[in-house]
Design a protein around this motif. Sequence first.
Motif, PDB file in Angstrom:
ATOM      1  N   UNK A 250      54.709  83.281  40.164  1.00 54.84           N
ATOM      2  CA  UNK A 250      55.049  84.627  39.685  1.00 54.84           C
ATOM      3  C   UNK A 250      55.109  84.729  38.163  1.00 54.84           C
ATOM      4  N   UNK A 251      55.159  83.581  37.461  1.00 56.63           N
ATOM      5  CA  UNK A 251      55.210  83.625  36.002  1.00 56.63           C
ATOM      6  C   UNK A 251      53.863  83.332  35.354  1.00 56.63           C
TER       7      UNK A 251
ATOM      8  N   UNK B 231      54.829  73.064  37.079  1.00 54.77           N
ATOM      9  CA  UNK B 231      54.785  73.368  35.653  1.00 54.77           C
ATOM     10  C   UNK B 231      54.538  74.856  35.384  1.00 54.77           C
ATOM     11  N   UNK B 232      54.104  75.595  36.405  1.00 55.13           N
ATOM     12  CA  UNK B 232      53.917  77.040  36.249  1.00 55.13           C
ATOM     13  C   UNK B 232      55.180  77.716  35.733  1.00 55.13           C
ATOM     14  N   UNK B 233      56.337  77.188  36.090  1.00 57.73           N
ATOM     15  CA  UNK B 233      57.602  77.796  35.665  1.00 57.73           C
ATOM     16  C   UNK B 233      57.809  77.706  34.152  1.00 57.73           C
ATOM     17  N   UNK B 234      57.044  76.860  33.493  1.00 64.97           N
ATOM     18  CA  UNK B 234      57.153  76.767  32.030  1.00 64.97           C
ATOM     19  C   UNK B 234      56.791  78.097  31.379  1.00 64.97           C
TER      20      UNK B 234
ATOM     21  N   UNK C 266      48.268  71.456  39.751  1.00 68.17           N
ATOM     22  CA  UNK C 266      49.080  71.404  38.538  1.00 68.17           C
ATOM     23  C   UNK C 266      50.172  70.362  38.687  1.00 68.17           C
ATOM     24  N   UNK C 267      50.781  70.010  37.582  1.00 73.76           N
ATOM     25  CA  UNK C 267      51.791  68.963  37.577  1.00 73.76           C
ATOM     26  C   UNK C 267      53.121  69.461  38.136  1.00 73.76           C
ATOM     27  N   UNK C 268      53.847  68.517  38.704  1.00 74.15           N
ATOM     28  CA  UNK C 268      55.255  68.725  39.037  1.00 74.15           C
ATOM     29  C   UNK C 268      56.062  68.206  37.851  1.00 74.15           C
TER      30      UNK C 268
ATOM     31  N   UNK D  91      41.767  81.716  35.335  1.00 76.64           N
ATOM     32  CA  UNK D  91      42.055  80.364  34.824  1.00 76.64           C
ATOM     33  C   UNK D  91      43.377  80.420  34.075  1.00 76.64           C
ATOM     34  N   UNK D  92      44.387  79.799  34.643  1.00 76.01           N
ATOM     35  CA  UNK D  92      45.717  79.843  34.010  1.00 76.01           C
ATOM     36  C   UNK D  92      46.176  78.451  33.595  1.00 76.01           C
ATOM     37  N   UNK D  93      45.281  77.496  33.639  1.00 79.32           N
ATOM     38  CA  UNK D  93      45.682  76.127  33.346  1.00 79.32           C
ATOM     39  C   UNK D  93      45.403  75.708  31.912  1.00 79.32           C
ATOM     40  N   UNK D  94      44.924  76.615  31.104  1.00 76.53           N
ATOM     41  CA  UNK D  94      44.610  76.265  29.727  1.00 76.53           C
ATOM     42  C   UNK D  94      45.880  76.028  28.933  1.00 76.53           C
TER      43      UNK D  94
END
Length: 292
Positions: free
Chosen positions: A102-103, A244-247, A163-165, A289-292
């Motif tokens: 969601x972020x 890591x999305x929560x970052x 993605x990373x945990x 692409x949201x991993x940049x």
Amino acid sequence: MNIQQIKYFLILANELHFWRSAEKTFISQSSLSRQIQSFEQELDVQLFERDKRNVKLTDAGTFLKEKYTHLISELDQIHRQAKKINEGLSGKISISYPGSISFNFLPSFLKVLNTNLPELKFELTEPTDENHEKLLLRYETDIAFSRDAIENIHIESLKLHSESICLAVPYNHWFHETSLTSLNKLKDEKFIISGLHEKTFFASLLRSFFLKHDFEPKIIIESDFGGMILNLVAKGLGISILPISFKKAKTQNVRFIALDEKIDLYMHWRKKEANKTIKQVVAYAESVNVLE
């Protein structure tokens, strides 16, 4: 027998009162009574025991109440889906998702859809049990994002990215990247995480993580809501493990330390989906692409 008669029966079966039932159905008591009598005659089954004061379901009526409730619910779902298909690009699609996107991914995805399909409306749901498979098969959602693959012959799946945990710790916490070689030192830390007893994919991942590092965490707070967890970590109440999305939430006073663990994001939709808009939505999701 028709669907409306079944609905009349179900309302009376729930209310067990002709006057209240007539009010809910917007017809007169006498009309409702005739509809119920006609329904019973057509079925050749007595559904209610009634006298001047009371209305009571018979055993047959109780049985049909349960069966018809499920039937009408399923028909309503089918009709809603048919309406969505008929509305096409100017209609509405339902999307279920885990809170961890969601972020990051979800806002970017919705922005792409809004740009390319401006007339399309979205209904967002964050299910707490993460049973996206059930939601898809019941037509309660059209697109489901989840952290685990769904293996079902009626569902298509697409892996979008990994993605990373991360460990989420207060900014001044003693644990740093250099401490990663000795994760079992965290055994005395206070954890704020999803309940390990739960059946969700992330809870399973956490169980594997703690088993791998040979310690049982001291859990002081259980929560499935990442935003709440971040706020509690920021207050110094404990540490957590999150994607890591929560970052991207940019919560003050929280540091993220990437672990040697990955988690995937999948997109799911029904096979042989009649709503052609879904295929376009899937294509747009691949472009995000949201991993940049």
